[in-house]
Design a protein around this motif. Sequence first.
Motif, PDB file in Angstrom:
ATOM      1  N   ALA A 169       1.297  -0.993  -0.026  1.00  0.00           N
ATOM      2  CA  ALA A 169      -0.076  -0.099   0.033  1.00  0.00           C
ATOM      3  C   ALA A 169       0.870   1.874  -0.209  1.00  0.00           C
ATOM      4  CB  ALA A 169      -0.641  -0.070   1.599  1.00  0.00           C
ATOM      5  N   ALA A 170       1.785   1.152   0.569  1.00  0.00           N
ATOM      6  CA  ALA A 170       2.550   2.601   1.105  1.00  0.00           C
ATOM      7  C   ALA A 170       3.600   2.702  -0.485  1.00  0.00           C
ATOM      8  CB  ALA A 170       3.653   1.989   2.235  1.00  0.00           C
ATOM      9  N   THR A 171       3.770   1.804  -1.217  1.00  0.00           N
ATOM     10  CA  THR A 171       4.786   1.629  -2.542  1.00  0.00           C
ATOM     11  C   THR A 171       3.440   2.488  -3.405  1.00  0.00           C
ATOM     12  OG1 THR A 171       5.883  -0.834  -1.708  1.00  0.00           O
ATOM     13  CG2 THR A 171       5.915   0.321  -4.529  1.00  0.00           C
ATOM     14  N   TRP A 172       2.064   1.435  -3.284  1.00  0.00           N
ATOM     15  CA  TRP A 172       1.268   2.555  -4.250  1.00  0.00           C
ATOM     16  C   TRP A 172       1.052   3.572  -4.128  1.00  0.00           C
ATOM     17  CZ3 TRP A 172      -2.996   3.871  -3.293  1.00  0.00           C
ATOM     18  CH2 TRP A 172      -4.146   3.705  -4.767  1.00  0.00           C
ATOM     19  N   VAL A 173       1.248   4.010  -3.045  1.00  0.00           N
ATOM     20  CA  VAL A 173       1.260   5.690  -2.213  1.00  0.00           C
ATOM     21  C   VAL A 173       1.650   6.820  -2.994  1.00  0.00           C
ATOM     22  CG1 VAL A 173       0.450   7.655  -1.078  1.00  0.00           C
ATOM     23  CG2 VAL A 173      -0.966   5.443  -0.889  1.00  0.00           C
ATOM     24  N   GLY A 174       2.820   5.581  -2.650  1.00  0.00           N
ATOM     25  CA  GLY A 174       4.378   6.583  -3.406  1.00  0.00           C
ATOM     26  C   GLY A 174       4.857   7.605  -2.305  1.00  0.00           C
ATOM     27  N   ASP A 175       4.908   8.791  -2.311  1.00  0.00           N
ATOM     28  CA  ASP A 175       4.837  10.202  -2.682  1.00  0.00           C
ATOM     29  C   ASP A 175       3.580  11.860  -2.700  1.00  0.00           C
ATOM     30  OD1 ASP A 175       7.586   9.596  -1.997  1.00  0.00           O
ATOM     31  OD2 ASP A 175       8.658   9.929  -3.765  1.00  0.00           O
ATOM     32  N   ARG A 176       2.681  10.913  -3.427  1.00  0.00           N
ATOM     33  CA  ARG A 176       2.163  11.511  -3.639  1.00  0.00           C
ATOM     34  C   ARG A 176       0.784  11.560  -2.372  1.00  0.00           C
ATOM     35  NH1 ARG A 176      -2.487   8.245  -5.632  1.00  0.00           N
ATOM     36  NH2 ARG A 176      -1.487   6.360  -5.520  1.00  0.00           N
ATOM     37  N   GLU A 177       0.428  12.659  -2.285  1.00  0.00           N
ATOM     38  CA  GLU A 177      -0.707  12.891  -1.174  1.00  0.00           C
ATOM     39  C   GLU A 177      -2.484  12.379  -1.730  1.00  0.00           C
ATOM     40  OE1 GLU A 177      -1.650  16.453  -0.316  1.00  0.00           O
ATOM     41  OE2 GLU A 177       0.471  17.160   0.509  1.00  0.00           O
ATOM     42  N   LEU A 178      -3.167  11.826  -1.078  1.00  0.00           N
ATOM     43  CA  LEU A 178      -4.212  10.891  -1.339  1.00  0.00           C
ATOM     44  C   LEU A 178      -5.049  12.392  -1.618  1.00  0.00           C
ATOM     45  CD1 LEU A 178      -3.888   7.776   0.224  1.00  0.00           C
ATOM     46  CD2 LEU A 178      -3.793   7.906  -1.902  1.00  0.00           C
ATOM     47  N   GLU A 179      -5.863  12.394  -2.759  1.00  0.00           N
ATOM     48  CA  GLU A 179      -6.894  13.460  -2.942  1.00  0.00           C
ATOM     49  C   GLU A 179      -7.693  13.310  -1.393  1.00  0.00           C
ATOM     50  OE1 GLU A 179      -9.695  16.057  -5.453  1.00  0.00           O
ATOM     51  OE2 GLU A 179      -8.549  13.450  -6.410  1.00  0.00           O
ATOM     52  N   ARG A 180      -8.930  14.330  -0.861  1.00  0.00           N
ATOM     53  CA  ARG A 180      -8.932  14.424   0.418  1.00  0.00           C
ATOM     54  C   ARG A 180     -10.661  15.110  -0.785  1.00  0.00           C
ATOM     55  NH1 ARG A 180      -9.964  14.082   5.755  1.00  0.00           N
ATOM     56  NH2 ARG A 180      -8.331  13.696   5.843  1.00  0.00           N
ATOM     57  N   LEU A 186     -10.222   9.024   3.157  1.00  0.00           N
ATOM     58  CA  LEU A 186      -9.141   8.283   3.946  1.00  0.00           C
ATOM     59  C   LEU A 186      -7.879   8.737   3.407  1.00  0.00           C
ATOM     60  CD1 LEU A 186     -10.255   4.489   4.443  1.00  0.00           C
ATOM     61  CD2 LEU A 186     -10.404   6.101   5.498  1.00  0.00           C
ATOM     62  N   THR A 187      -6.917   9.545   3.545  1.00  0.00           N
ATOM     63  CA  THR A 187      -5.897   9.948   2.592  1.00  0.00           C
ATOM     64  C   THR A 187      -5.020   9.259   3.824  1.00  0.00           C
ATOM     65  OG1 THR A 187      -5.869  12.156   4.896  1.00  0.00           O
ATOM     66  CG2 THR A 187      -7.204  12.121   2.867  1.00  0.00           C
ATOM     67  N   THR A 188      -4.440   8.606   4.191  1.00  0.00           N
ATOM     68  CA  THR A 188      -2.917   7.806   5.116  1.00  0.00           C
ATOM     69  C   THR A 188      -3.406   6.423   4.747  1.00  0.00           C
ATOM     70  OG1 THR A 188      -3.315   7.483   7.109  1.00  0.00           O
ATOM     71  CG2 THR A 188      -3.250   9.332   7.032  1.00  0.00           C
TER      72      THR A 188
END
Length: 263
Positions: A169-180, A186-188
């Motif tokens: 999951a962390a690799t998929w998110v990477g450095d980007r911010e999950l849009e709220r 869920l943003t973290t």
Amino acid sequence: MTHATSTPASGTSVTPGRLVGADRTLAVLTALATYPAGVSLEEITAELGSPKPTVHRALSALRRAGLASRDGLGHYVLGDDFLRLAFAHHEARPDHVRVKDTLERLARRFGETVHYTVLDGDSVVYRSKVDPAEAAVRLTSVVGGRNPAHCTAAGKLLLSHLLPDRRAAATWVGDRELERRTDKTLTTVDELHQELELTRARGYGVDDEENEPGINCLAVPVFLTGPTSPSGSISVSALAYRTPLASLLDQVDTIRELSGSPR
């Protein structure tokens, strides 16, 4: 923004006793499909209300074409060539066409919008959509449209099969911010990982007004290309005031059954 409205096709009826030529042969073929264990000439003649020689000629034509066969008990069944053609055609059809009837059944059953959705990177893409026939208020989603995967029921469901642990999951998110998108999004990484674990355990995804205020959704997987990884998701997207999420959860087994999704 345009909305697709499903209109059932009108059927035609033919008086069985007057079937001739191609109509007669097609009627016999259709009748055979309702008898997977086989049917006798007498039974199919009685069902169609046509003379026995007429039905026999139609069966003979179907046998010559490989579309029907006769077993050792003298019963007629659909032929192997017919099944081969049918399955080959079904497998070759685009997935959104293959699920269209399912979407229409669900839209009629729940009176809400139903989507077939696939995962594409960090988004879900709507491949097919069916709106309820009589709803005054409809969703603005469009075929080909996208939404963030992390805040949609379909996206979280499909991600739960793709991201088995927190590291993934962390690799998929990477450095980007999950849009709220709403105050419930869920943003973290930790929130997403926990939600994916829960989704994986229960076998369906939910969106509790996380992508758009006033809209909730329940999604189940569909396996059109193999038994292990879902090819996409079928979801019922509902106006919260009209169909609360609790109502969808109460009927998850019905949604699964109508979608052909495993439990």
